[in-house]
Scaffold this motif. Structure first.
Motif, PDB file in Angstrom:
ATOM      1  N   LEU A 263       1.245  -1.111  -0.123  1.00  0.00           N
ATOM      2  CA  LEU A 263       0.100  -0.089   0.014  1.00  0.00           C
ATOM      3  C   LEU A 263       0.501   1.028   0.083  1.00  0.00           C
ATOM      4  CD1 LEU A 263      -2.567   1.818   0.295  1.00  0.00           C
ATOM      5  CD2 LEU A 263      -2.240   1.447   2.535  1.00  0.00           C
ATOM      6  N   SER A 264       0.609   2.188  -1.031  1.00  0.00           N
ATOM      7  CA  SER A 264       1.416   3.879  -0.736  1.00  0.00           C
ATOM      8  C   SER A 264       0.565   4.203  -0.019  1.00  0.00           C
ATOM      9  CB  SER A 264       1.962   3.607  -2.821  1.00  0.00           C
ATOM     10  OG  SER A 264       0.384   4.264  -3.044  1.00  0.00           O
ATOM     11  N   GLN A 265       0.843   4.911   0.584  1.00  0.00           N
ATOM     12  CA  GLN A 265       0.536   5.769   1.622  1.00  0.00           C
ATOM     13  C   GLN A 265       0.640   7.509   1.535  1.00  0.00           C
ATOM     14  OE1 GLN A 265      -0.794   4.287   5.326  1.00  0.00           O
ATOM     15  NE2 GLN A 265       0.998   2.807   4.764  1.00  0.00           N
ATOM     16  N   HIS A 266       0.098   8.411   0.972  1.00  0.00           N
ATOM     17  CA  HIS A 266       0.571   9.850   1.073  1.00  0.00           C
ATOM     18  C   HIS A 266      -0.735  11.220   1.638  1.00  0.00           C
ATOM     19  CE1 HIS A 266       2.834   8.023  -1.896  1.00  0.00           C
ATOM     20  NE2 HIS A 266       3.624   8.952  -1.511  1.00  0.00           N
ATOM     21  N   TYR A 267      -0.017  11.501   1.742  1.00  0.00           N
ATOM     22  CA  TYR A 267      -0.928  13.299   2.926  1.00  0.00           C
ATOM     23  C   TYR A 267      -0.988  14.512   1.714  1.00  0.00           C
ATOM     24  CZ  TYR A 267       1.826  15.286   5.794  1.00  0.00           C
ATOM     25  OH  TYR A 267       3.006  15.685   6.756  1.00  0.00           O
ATOM     26  N   ASP A 360      -9.154   0.614  -5.913  1.00  0.00           N
ATOM     27  CA  ASP A 360      -7.463   1.112  -6.266  1.00  0.00           C
ATOM     28  C   ASP A 360      -6.633   2.472  -5.435  1.00  0.00           C
ATOM     29  OD1 ASP A 360      -7.610  -0.856  -8.050  1.00  0.00           O
ATOM     30  OD2 ASP A 360      -8.377   0.877  -9.536  1.00  0.00           O
ATOM     31  N   TRP A 361      -7.627   2.867  -4.864  1.00  0.00           N
ATOM     32  CA  TRP A 361      -7.464   4.205  -3.914  1.00  0.00           C
ATOM     33  C   TRP A 361      -8.435   4.571  -2.720  1.00  0.00           C
ATOM     34  CZ3 TRP A 361      -3.632   7.881  -4.904  1.00  0.00           C
ATOM     35  CH2 TRP A 361      -2.789   8.018  -6.088  1.00  0.00           C
ATOM     36  N   VAL A 362      -8.152   4.407  -1.323  1.00  0.00           N
ATOM     37  CA  VAL A 362      -8.530   5.461  -0.796  1.00  0.00           C
ATOM     38  C   VAL A 362      -8.258   6.221  -0.176  1.00  0.00           C
ATOM     39  CG1 VAL A 362      -9.797   4.953   1.845  1.00  0.00           C
ATOM     40  CG2 VAL A 362      -9.766   2.715   0.643  1.00  0.00           C
ATOM     41  N   VAL A 363      -9.522   7.431  -0.387  1.00  0.00           N
ATOM     42  CA  VAL A 363      -8.985   9.009  -0.110  1.00  0.00           C
ATOM     43  C   VAL A 363     -10.309   9.151   0.852  1.00  0.00           C
ATOM     44  CG1 VAL A 363      -9.410  10.767  -1.370  1.00  0.00           C
ATOM     45  CG2 VAL A 363      -8.609   9.218  -3.140  1.00  0.00           C
ATOM     46  N   GLN A 364      -9.326   9.810   1.627  1.00  0.00           N
ATOM     47  CA  GLN A 364      -9.730  10.191   2.523  1.00  0.00           C
ATOM     48  C   GLN A 364      -9.830  11.928   2.984  1.00  0.00           C
ATOM     49  OE1 GLN A 364      -8.739   7.868   6.237  1.00  0.00           O
ATOM     50  NE2 GLN A 364      -7.419   7.232   5.335  1.00  0.00           N
ATOM     51  N   VAL A 365     -11.400  12.487   2.549  1.00  0.00           N
ATOM     52  CA  VAL A 365     -10.878  13.971   2.331  1.00  0.00           C
ATOM     53  C   VAL A 365     -11.428  14.322   4.010  1.00  0.00           C
ATOM     54  CG1 VAL A 365     -12.769  15.251   1.408  1.00  0.00           C
ATOM     55  CG2 VAL A 365     -12.239  13.392  -0.317  1.00  0.00           C
ATOM     56  N   ASP A 366     -12.369  13.644   4.473  1.00  0.00           N
ATOM     57  CA  ASP A 366     -12.272  14.376   6.137  1.00  0.00           C
ATOM     58  C   ASP A 366     -11.209  13.611   6.648  1.00  0.00           C
ATOM     59  OD1 ASP A 366     -13.731  16.192   5.273  1.00  0.00           O
ATOM     60  OD2 ASP A 366     -15.687  14.564   5.489  1.00  0.00           O
ATOM     61  N   ALA A 367     -10.520  13.507   7.838  1.00  0.00           N
ATOM     62  CA  ALA A 367      -9.663  13.153   8.004  1.00  0.00           C
ATOM     63  C   ALA A 367      -9.924  11.955   9.137  1.00  0.00           C
ATOM     64  CB  ALA A 367      -8.776  13.505   9.183  1.00  0.00           C
ATOM     65  N   PRO A 368      -9.869  11.303   9.502  1.00  0.00           N
ATOM     66  CA  PRO A 368     -10.061  10.009  10.150  1.00  0.00           C
ATOM     67  C   PRO A 368      -9.861  10.397  11.664  1.00  0.00           C
ATOM     68  CG  PRO A 368      -8.208   8.998   9.734  1.00  0.00           C
ATOM     69  CD  PRO A 368      -8.069  10.263   9.097  1.00  0.00           C
ATOM     70  N   GLU A 369     -10.879   9.445  12.438  1.00  0.00           N
ATOM     71  CA  GLU A 369     -10.721  10.226  13.851  1.00  0.00           C
ATOM     72  C   GLU A 369      -9.776   9.870  15.086  1.00  0.00           C
ATOM     73  OE1 GLU A 369     -13.700   8.621  16.354  1.00  0.00           O
ATOM     74  OE2 GLU A 369     -13.874   6.592  15.672  1.00  0.00           O
ATOM     75  N   ASN A 370      -8.855   8.797  14.176  1.00  0.00           N
ATOM     76  CA  ASN A 370      -7.734   8.651  15.492  1.00  0.00           C
ATOM     77  C   ASN A 370      -7.039   7.504  14.603  1.00  0.00           C
ATOM     78  OD1 ASN A 370      -8.873   5.783  15.114  1.00  0.00           O
ATOM     79  ND2 ASN A 370      -9.765   6.165  17.288  1.00  0.00           N
ATOM     80  N   ALA A 371      -5.354   7.463  14.519  1.00  0.00           N
ATOM     81  CA  ALA A 371      -5.064   6.489  13.308  1.00  0.00           C
ATOM     82  C   ALA A 371      -5.757   4.746  13.260  1.00  0.00           C
ATOM     83  CB  ALA A 371      -3.880   6.187  14.373  1.00  0.00           C
ATOM     84  N   GLU A 372      -6.216   4.570  14.131  1.00  0.00           N
ATOM     85  CA  GLU A 372      -7.042   2.764  14.147  1.00  0.00           C
ATOM     86  C   GLU A 372      -7.699   3.026  12.687  1.00  0.00           C
ATOM     87  OE1 GLU A 372      -7.524   3.567  18.237  1.00  0.00           O
ATOM     88  OE2 GLU A 372      -6.315   2.447  18.439  1.00  0.00           O
ATOM     89  N   THR A 373      -9.026   4.443  12.693  1.00  0.00           N
ATOM     90  CA  THR A 373      -9.905   4.648  11.835  1.00  0.00           C
ATOM     91  C   THR A 373      -8.861   4.233  10.563  1.00  0.00           C
ATOM     92  OG1 THR A 373     -11.546   5.289  13.347  1.00  0.00           O
ATOM     93  CG2 THR A 373     -12.147   6.053  10.838  1.00  0.00           C
ATOM     94  N   SER A 387      -2.287  -4.360  -4.620  1.00  0.00           N
ATOM     95  CA  SER A 387      -1.784  -3.207  -4.377  1.00  0.00           C
ATOM     96  C   SER A 387      -2.423  -2.074  -4.648  1.00  0.00           C
ATOM     97  CB  SER A 387      -0.667  -2.783  -5.259  1.00  0.00           C
ATOM     98  OG  SER A 387      -1.694  -2.844  -6.053  1.00  0.00           O
ATOM     99  N   GLY A 388      -2.061  -1.260  -3.371  1.00  0.00           N
ATOM    100  CA  GLY A 388      -3.253   0.299  -3.336  1.00  0.00           C
ATOM    101  C   GLY A 388      -2.073   1.029  -3.178  1.00  0.00           C
ATOM    102  N   HIS A 389      -3.489   2.308  -3.116  1.00  0.00           N
ATOM    103  CA  HIS A 389      -3.018   3.484  -2.721  1.00  0.00           C
ATOM    104  C   HIS A 389      -4.274   4.650  -1.756  1.00  0.00           C
ATOM    105  CE1 HIS A 389      -0.656   3.388  -6.279  1.00  0.00           C
ATOM    106  NE2 HIS A 389      -1.698   3.393  -6.967  1.00  0.00           N
ATOM    107  N   ALA A 390      -3.020   4.908  -0.717  1.00  0.00           N
ATOM    108  CA  ALA A 390      -4.068   5.845  -0.217  1.00  0.00           C
ATOM    109  C   ALA A 390      -3.716   6.715   0.363  1.00  0.00           C
ATOM    110  CB  ALA A 390      -3.632   5.322   1.658  1.00  0.00           C
ATOM    111  N   LEU A 391      -4.387   8.057  -0.121  1.00  0.00           N
ATOM    112  CA  LEU A 391      -4.557   9.545  -0.312  1.00  0.00           C
ATOM    113  C   LEU A 391      -5.318  10.256   1.356  1.00  0.00           C
ATOM    114  CD1 LEU A 391      -3.424  12.309  -1.246  1.00  0.00           C
ATOM    115  CD2 LEU A 391      -4.918  12.083  -3.156  1.00  0.00           C
ATOM    116  N   LEU A 392      -4.719  10.826   2.014  1.00  0.00           N
ATOM    117  CA  LEU A 392      -5.319  11.634   3.074  1.00  0.00           C
ATOM    118  C   LEU A 392      -5.398  12.548   3.200  1.00  0.00           C
ATOM    119  CD1 LEU A 392      -6.428  11.585   6.861  1.00  0.00           C
ATOM    120  CD2 LEU A 392      -4.329  11.174   6.930  1.00  0.00           C
TER     121      LEU A 392
END
Ligand code: ADP
Ligand code: MG
Length: 611
Positions: A263-267, A360-373, A387-392
């Protein structure tokens, strides 16, 4: 009977007898092999384990050959009858880690219809329960055990009649407890195995008391398997209560990172008013992708979905939230699962345990309540070996706190810059949509308020700072003609709106009501610039002016009429799980739980008997 027929009859009798003896022998051997299963060996494939032929066949036919890490660790222990507390990130294969031991335990005890309920699997949400049920159907198809789902809905009678014929039940907590209380002949005293899946989520949703009450109804002599993606203190507390001398298996602590390597992760850091522009631009530049977009509330989801549909970004759009009817939610979930390219706007309800194939992507437009979420949300992509991509998206005010929380949880995430030259502004289009269509405008107002509320209610104040939000600019970028007025008030009675609200920084507010929920009263003043100051001045001058009362009353009705119309289109009589997240950690009073109707979703007899 002719001699020939008698001979044939005898032969088939013989065959049946032989088969039965073989089956009994298999059971004996299996039982012995399980009891003596060496735990110091590394088992890699399911074949190496002492599993029944029927399960081996079911696994093979479903293409499950090699075990995942958590399965290698947990299944041998569970087969030996130990209680297991398993921690592994989402997508690591926890479902089989408990379903195989469940089936095998009942099989080795020659469980039949007459033995009644032998195993209970409790999952936090209906969607997850249905998924577990589907996996059970797949790998258990050769067995003669019966299994059913109890996940809430309407038809109590059908379900009450059938529930006692089930050997394995997959349930959500509220519905199960209702059965224990209301269904006269519902017996749990023969339960051999209890499974708590996604225990952390069950507790997050406020089901602690419900779970405790359920456990009290179960026999002490049983095996308990508990799984969770994260290990919080409350999970450990529950484990102490429900497990006996458990084996703790964790895949999280073994690995350097708590999210999959693939998983590639970016913010990115932006200001609130830019969020929708950036999201829209993202869609335009990623049309050929399957993307899950997280927003903080169902009103946000509805507003973004409705407006983006009208702006035609060029990719199929779907939306999923807790205010939709159950059938609708399932339909959307299935649709998104089957589509190759699509965007699904969702609230956290979609983050809980759902297994969307190939996102392919998980895009979090609003931040999660904590790191666990966060970990749960990004767990929707890069599942198993994909494989996948995450954008926060983070606001400047959220960056430091959230980054620190993610670092602490070993989430490897890098910052990227947004190219402002590549960002398309949709503010003008949104303004014109709001201007032309009052429904859109009201949705926008609700989205605005619910976003501010969600930030206000966040418990981690080091990340979420409601008084730093540029609220007027935000309202403008949603296309709203003015900034809706917000007031946090006590929602006790109809007269509550007349009480003088207590002050919180930036907004007027008051304590929580009896159900520990904060209701927000708003809104719809088109011309209230700098409302905090104005409001404060007005109150200082006249703490409970006539204007105050009139203002509240007037705005109440303006809102209710229009809003009711909008909400009624989708409203469900089932308590929205989403509301539970937003209003958070309320321990559901049992009586509330019991008000919810029960619906026996499906009854499935996995196949007829062995002989
Ligand atoms: P978790 O509950 O840990 O989030 P799941 O049990 O939902 O994970 O499994 C995630 C995905 O991995 C599912 O699509 C499942 O079919 C697949 N999977 C699980 N175990 C195996 C295995 N042993 N071999 C191949 N695929 C597997
Ligand atoms: Mg799972």
């Amino acid at each position: 009977m002719s001699i020939q027929r008698r001979k044939k009859h005898n032969r088939s009798n013989e065959r049946r007898k032989l088969k039965r003896e073989e089956a009994l022998k298999e059971l004996e051997v299996l039982e012995k092999n399980c009891q003596n299963l060496p735990l110091n060996l590394e088992y890699e494939s399911f074949k190496e384990l002492p599993l029944s032929l029927l399960t081996q066949q079911g696994l093979q036919q479903s293409n499950y050959i090699e075990m995942t890490k958590i399965q290698r660790k947990a299944i041998p222990l569970a087969l030996r009858g130990r209680d297991v507390l398993g921690a592994a990130k989402t997508g690591s294969g926890k479902t089989l880690a408990f379903l195989i031991p469940v089936i095998e335990s009942l099989y080795r005890k020659s469980w039949t219809q007459l033995d009644g309920l032998g195993a209970l699997v409790i999952a936090p949400t209906r969607e997850l329960a249905i998924q577990i049920f589907e996996v059970l159907r797949k790998i258990g198809r050769k067995h003669s055990l019966s299994a059913g789902l109890v996940i809430g809905g309407k038809n109590v009678d059908v379900e009450q009649e059938r529930i006692n014929r089930m050997n394995i039940l997959i349930c959500t907590p509220g519905r199960l407890l209702q059965h224990m209380d209301q269904t006269a002949n519902f017996k749990c005293d023969n339960i051999q195995v209890l499974v708590l899946d996604e225990a952390d989520r069950i507790l997050d949703l406020g089901f602690e008391k419900t779970i405790n009450a359920i456990i009290e109804n179960l026999p002490k002599e049983r095996q308990t398997l508990m799984f969770s993606a994260t290990q919080t203190k409350s999970v450990k507390d529950l484990a102490r209560l429900s497990l006996e001398d458990p084996e703790y298996v964790s895949i999280i602590e073994d690995s350097e990172h708590s999210t999959p390597i693939s998983l590639s992760q970016h913010y990115l850091v932006c200001e609130l008013p830019q969020k929708l522009d950036i999201l829209f631009s993202f869609i335009k530049s990623h049309l050929q992708a399957k993307v899950l977009v997280f927003l903080s509330s169902c009103k946000q989801v509805r507003f973004v979905f409705e407006t983006f549909c009208k702006l035609h970004p060029g990719a199929p759009l779907l939306h999923l939230h807790g205010k939709q009817k159950q059938t609708k939610r399932l339909e959307i979930f299935n649709k998104f699962s089957s589509m190759k390219h699509a965007y699904l706007f969702a609230t956290d309800i979609a983050a809980r345990g759902l297994d969307f194939p190939a996102v392919d992507w998980v895009v979090q437009v609003d931040a999660p309540e904590n790191a666990e979420t966060y970990i749960h949300r990004v767990g929707r992509t890069a599942r198993y070996d994909a494989s996948g991509h995450a954008l926060l998206f983070l606001l400047t005010s959220e960056e430091q706190g959230m980054k620190a929380a993610l670092d602490k949880k070993k989430v490897p995430i890098d910052k990227i810059k947004v190219k402002s030259s590549k960002t398309i502004s949709i503010q003008k289009q949104l303004q014109s949509l709001c201007f032309k269509d009052p429904e859109i405008k009201y949705l926008g107002q609700k989205a605005f308020v619910s976003y501010i509320r969600s930030i206000y209610l966040q418990s981690d104040k080091s990340i979420f700072k409601v008084d730093e939000l540029p609220i007027e600019e935000f309202a403008a970028t949603l296309g709203l003609p003015g900034t809706p007025k917000i007031k946090f008030v006590k929602a006790q009675s109809k007269n509550a709106t007349r009480q003088k609200p207590k002050k919180v920084p930036g907004y007027s507010s008051s304590d929580e009501d009896e159900g520990n929920s904060v209701k927000i009263l708003e809104m719809n003043s088109n011309t209230l610039p700098n409302l905090d100051v104005q409001e404060k001045k007005r109150k200082e001058a006249n703490p409970k002016s006539k204007l105050d009362k009139m203002f509240n009353r007037k705005n109440m009705s303006v809102l209710t009429d229009h809003y009711k119309k909008l909400v009624d289109q989708e409203a469900d009589n089932i308590t929205s799980e989403e509301e539970l997240i937003t209003l958070k950690r309320a321990n559901h009073e049992l009586s509330d739980e019991l008000k919810q109707p029960v619906f026996f979703y499906a009854v499935y007899s996995i196949i007829s008997s062995i002989n």
